[in-house]
Design a protein around this motif. Sequence first.
Motif, PDB file in Angstrom:
ATOM      1  N   ASP A  22       0.761  -1.331  -0.184  1.00 28.00           N
ATOM      2  CA  ASP A  22       0.158  -0.048  -0.403  1.00 28.00           C
ATOM      3  C   ASP A  22       0.717   1.103  -0.064  1.00 28.00           C
ATOM      4  N   GLU A  54      -3.690  -1.116  -8.501  1.00 27.36           N
ATOM      5  CA  GLU A  54      -4.700  -0.683  -7.716  1.00 27.36           C
ATOM      6  C   GLU A  54      -5.238  -1.735  -6.775  1.00 27.36           C
ATOM      7  N   THR A  55      -5.325  -2.900  -7.505  1.00 29.89           N
ATOM      8  CA  THR A  55      -5.647  -4.321  -6.931  1.00 29.89           C
ATOM      9  C   THR A  55      -4.652  -4.634  -5.733  1.00 29.89           C
ATOM     10  N   ARG A  57      -2.791  -2.689  -4.184  1.00 28.08           N
ATOM     11  CA  ARG A  57      -2.870  -1.507  -3.049  1.00 28.08           C
ATOM     12  C   ARG A  57      -3.731  -1.964  -2.095  1.00 28.08           C
ATOM     13  N   GLN A  58      -4.922  -2.587  -2.532  1.00 30.62           N
ATOM     14  CA  GLN A  58      -6.100  -3.014  -1.722  1.00 30.62           C
ATOM     15  C   GLN A  58      -5.625  -4.286  -0.778  1.00 30.62           C
TER      16      GLN A  58
END
Length: 66
Positions: A22, A54-55, A57-58
């Motif tokens: 993240d 983005e995936t 980072r989740q």
Amino acid sequence: MGRPLKITPAVVQKLEEAASVDASIAEMCFHADIAKGTYYAAIKRDPHLLDRLETLRQKPALQARL
């Protein structure tokens, strides 16, 4: 025609490593040794890269909730 982007498989791997904990965009770029402008140009050319980052980072937030 400008300079070619410095997005190699090794750079993508570094971006993914940083995204998986993240990291911010600035931190991801620092880790991959690229400028933020290079990052933004790369995700503009390859929207799948943006989705992947983005995936990743989740992932930490999801793991914390489990």
